[in-house]
Scaffold this active site. Structure first.
Site, PDB file in Angstrom:
ATOM      1  N   ARG A   4      -1.414 -11.169 -23.278  1.00  0.00           N
ATOM      2  CA  ARG A   4      -0.285 -12.242 -22.938  1.00  0.00           C
ATOM      3  C   ARG A   4      -1.159 -13.165 -22.434  1.00  0.00           C
ATOM      4  NH1 ARG A   4       4.228 -10.983 -18.661  1.00  0.00           N
ATOM      5  NH2 ARG A   4       2.671 -11.115 -17.221  1.00  0.00           N
TER       6      ARG A   4
ATOM      7  N   ARG B 144      14.915 -12.517  -9.076  1.00  0.00           N
ATOM      8  CA  ARG B 144      14.633 -11.159  -8.974  1.00  0.00           C
ATOM      9  C   ARG B 144      13.855 -11.006  -7.775  1.00  0.00           C
ATOM     10  NH1 ARG B 144       9.669  -9.832 -11.932  1.00  0.00           N
ATOM     11  NH2 ARG B 144       8.677 -11.614 -12.759  1.00  0.00           N
TER      12      ARG B 144
ATOM     13  N   ASN C  92      12.433  -8.230 -17.380  1.00  0.00           N
ATOM     14  CA  ASN C  92      12.601  -8.432 -16.019  1.00  0.00           C
ATOM     15  C   ASN C  92      13.120  -9.841 -15.928  1.00  0.00           C
ATOM     16  OD1 ASN C  92      11.296  -6.127 -15.840  1.00  0.00           O
ATOM     17  ND2 ASN C  92       9.586  -6.673 -14.727  1.00  0.00           N
ATOM     18  N   ASP C  93      12.498 -10.845 -16.805  1.00  0.00           N
ATOM     19  CA  ASP C  93      12.763 -12.213 -16.653  1.00  0.00           C
ATOM     20  C   ASP C  93      14.158 -12.528 -17.447  1.00  0.00           C
ATOM     21  OD1 ASP C  93      11.313 -13.526 -14.699  1.00  0.00           O
ATOM     22  OD2 ASP C  93       9.529 -13.996 -16.085  1.00  0.00           O
TER      23      ASP C  93
ATOM     24  N   GLU D  75      11.970 -13.743 -23.035  1.00  0.00           N
ATOM     25  CA  GLU D  75      12.292 -13.715 -21.684  1.00  0.00           C
ATOM     26  C   GLU D  75      13.254 -14.782 -21.390  1.00  0.00           C
ATOM     27  OE1 GLU D  75       8.918 -13.366 -19.411  1.00  0.00           O
ATOM     28  OE2 GLU D  75       7.763 -14.858 -20.687  1.00  0.00           O
TER      29      GLU D  75
ATOM     30  N   ARG E 198      -1.558  -8.161 -18.764  1.00  0.00           N
ATOM     31  CA  ARG E 198      -1.425  -9.287 -18.016  1.00  0.00           C
ATOM     32  C   ARG E 198      -2.398 -10.056 -17.453  1.00  0.00           C
ATOM     33  NH1 ARG E 198       2.101  -4.997 -15.577  1.00  0.00           N
ATOM     34  NH2 ARG E 198       4.519  -5.804 -15.966  1.00  0.00           N
TER      35      ARG E 198
ATOM     36  N   HIS F 226       0.788  -1.152  -0.006  1.00  0.00           N
ATOM     37  CA  HIS F 226       0.165  -0.153  -0.071  1.00  0.00           C
ATOM     38  C   HIS F 226       1.028   1.139   0.131  1.00  0.00           C
ATOM     39  CE1 HIS F 226      -3.488   2.536   0.669  1.00  0.00           C
ATOM     40  NE2 HIS F 226      -2.932   3.003   1.758  1.00  0.00           N
TER      41      HIS F 226
ATOM     42  N   CYS G 221       8.570  -4.708 -23.019  1.00  0.00           N
ATOM     43  CA  CYS G 221       7.353  -4.135 -21.948  1.00  0.00           C
ATOM     44  C   CYS G 221       8.099  -4.665 -20.454  1.00  0.00           C
ATOM     45  CB  CYS G 221       6.271  -5.267 -22.249  1.00  0.00           C
ATOM     46  SG  CYS G 221       6.550  -6.925 -22.321  1.00  0.00           S
TER      47      CYS G 221
END
Length: 570
Positions: A333, A465, A454-455, A431, A297, A190, A502
């Site tokens: 995706r 990660r 990221n991956d 990825e 996503r 949050h 992305c």
């Protein structure tokens, strides 16, 4: 002067004094009901519940007008208070174990809170804060205390807390918050959500924060670098006061660019896509200033619920997004579950290395009925817009061909049933290094690709990660990362196939010039990054970008690359 470090989750710079905020959490004494008073404690619990629900309704109605998305948090808190299991166990503890009402509330909520915290999915684990928040409200009302939260702030300060809960910030005046520092909390907490939505600099996950800080202590916060300077000397104060002013000007400039087209100064158009997950109104509003949905996503439609979404439910959501974006591409995706993302509605086998296990496309192959339901829904929705289907976790040409056969078989069956299917493009998410290294071959098999940085970085650097212990080894600016990006982008560009990025690098103002220099003409990112990226692009020429991209290949370490890009920051 003391320097602390943490995770900068909302960029920015601030100089000011610290306001130590401990919240209004109450830990009651462990005590028993006096004999014969069990029913009065139970009645008091019911009264406290009603007061809490009334308070939450008032907060919801007040917030719904200014921020409908944040208002939903307080509806969720009402659901927690009304939870059937909780409302069976608290009365049982009072009546059968003769516990005092406040101790029953504390212990039962503690049990549920710990269960949620253990969830492997970080989005679900972060919901433990909601249970903590609800418990705090019930105990405050039980003990008759007022709720002031952060409404008492009289001047701009740097908030330091263990964690900020929704109730803490409900009445907060953002203009009185220079920055947020917390000991706990991640990018989905949050605290992070609040900070990003208000544009407040925030550094979270600062180890032993409360051992170093004190109330009214001077501090300088650099949420770009994730550093906090306590009791800074004059030179640091001057440096970060100037940096904070420069950052404020940057924000103003960014906002100016939000609704403009992203073009370099030599008029090369760059398409800007938005990454979405919930397909709610706040996310769909991006259709006004973005060129596409660069990443939908869809796994978030499956998460946090007891049953899998059916074909009709998915069809309605996909149709809504496609209609909203019209002719603009929507890159959907397919289900990407596994690794750090789990489902309540499916009991997946435990794996020693889930990031290297049966996840994403592999999982869909293992559960063809689930895959088929999703593909049927998105193909039916394709008649309402410009659908691009993207396959995650592709490691080989075999994966691509197997998925293509599956998807085209589903399409043929839909047509036999007399159900309409529109045209669509089929692409892959790059990825896994194994597919990146044969990108020239993969480009012949698909219509497009998007790089999941990221991956890709995780697998390239062999660093989880999600594991803080190996965070120094997860290097998104690693020289090999940029070399692999260059080769992958060139392979698709040479084949005349669109390729975008992305992952986090796509919305990283430092990396964007390099990506454009390698030939990227499509970027996708979170909404918070769009304005800054558009501003960066507007100050670039392609020649400048190509020079920076070439120079990056000369460096030997991630730190050298980052320093160079920081020095060249537009």
């Amino acid at each position: 002067m003391t320097i602390l470090t943490g995770n900068g989750v909302s960029p920015g710079v601030a100089v000011g004094t610290i306001h130590v905020y401990s919240g209004s959490q109450i830990v009651p004494e462990k005590k028993m009901c006096p004999p014969g008073e069990e029913q009065s404690h139970l009645d008091r619990y019911e009264s406290v519940k009603k007061k809490a629900l009334d308070e939450l309704e008032q907060i919801f109605l007040a917030m719904e007008r200014k921020d409908p998305e944040k208002a939903k948090i307080f509806k969720a808190h009402q659901d927690i208070i009304n939870d059937v299991a909780i409302n069976e166990e608290i009365p049982e503890k009072i009546l059968n174990e003769q516990c005092s009402g406040d101790w029953a509330i504390y212990t039962i909520y503690e049990t549920f809170l710990r269960m949620v915290k253990k969830a492997k999915d970080p989005l679900i684990a972060e919901r433990a804060a909601d249970f903590d928040d609800v418990r705090g409200r019930l105990l405050r009302l039980w003990h008759g205390r007022n709720d002031e939260g952060l409404s008492v702030l009289e001047k701009p300060v740097i908030i330091a807390a263990k964690e900020l809960l929704p109730s803490d910030t409900a009445s907060m005046d953002p203009s009185n918050v220079l920055a947020i520092l917390t000991e706990t909390g991640g990018v989905t907490s949050h605290s992070a959500i609040i900070a990003k939505s208000y544009g407040i600099p925030a550094v979270l996950g600062i180890q032993n924060l409360f051992e170093h800080i004190k109330h009214d202590q001077p501090a300088a916060v650099d949420a770009i670098e994730g550093k906090i300077y306590l009791d800074p000397d004059k030179s640091i104060v001057e440096k970060y006061t100037k940096k904070a002013e420069a950052w404020r000007l940057e924000i103003v400039m960014d906002e100016f660019h939000l609704k403009t087209e992203a073009s370099t100064t030599d008029n090369v158009r760059i398409d800007i896509g938005i990454n979405i997950a919930n397909a709610d109104e706040k996310e769909l509003r991006a259709s006004e200033y973005c060129d596409s949905v660069g990443l939908f996503r869809t796994e978030f439609l499956y998460m946090g619920r007891g049953e899998l979404p059916g074909e009709e439910e998915q069809f309605i959501i996909y149709k809504k997004v496609l209609e909203r974006f019209g002719k603009k591409p929507v890159v959907l995706r397919t289900l990407d579950i596994g690794g750090d993302k789990t489902l309540q509605s499916m009991e997946l086998p435990k794996e020693d290395n889930p990031f290297l296990g049966n996840r994403a496309l592999r999982l869909c192959f293992s559960y063809p009925d689930i895959f088929k339901t999703q593909i049927r829904a998105c193909l039916r929705a394709s008649v309402y817009g410009n659908l691009w289907i993207m396959l995650p976790m592709v490691g080989s040409i075999d994966d691509i061909r197997k998925a293509k056969d599956f998807i085209f078989s589903v399409r043929d069956n839909l047509k036999k049933e007399g159900k309409s299917c529109g045209d669509f493009k089929l692409g892959i998410m790059i990825e896994i290094p194994s597919i990146a290294l044969i990108a020239n071959i993969a480009a012949k098999e698909v219509d497009f690709a998007s790089i999941g940085s990221n991956d890709l970085c995780q697998y390239l650097c062999a660093a989880d990660r999600m594991n803080g212990m190996v965070e120094p080894y997860y290097q998104s600016y690693h020289p090999s990362m940029f070399r692999l990006l260059k080769e992958t982008i060139e392979a698709f560009s040479d084949a005349g196939k669109p390729i975008s990025i992305c992952g986090e690098l796509g919305g990283d103002p430092l990396a964007v010039p390099v990506l454009i220099g390698y030939g990227i003409r499509k970027l996708s990112m979170g909404a918070a990054s769009v304005a800054a990226v558009k501003r960066i692009i507007s100050g670039l020429t392609v020649t400048m970008a190509e020079e920076m991209a070439h120079k990056v290949l000369e460096f030997a370490t991630a730190e050298e690359i980052k320093t160079y890009l920081m020095d060249r920051r537009l």
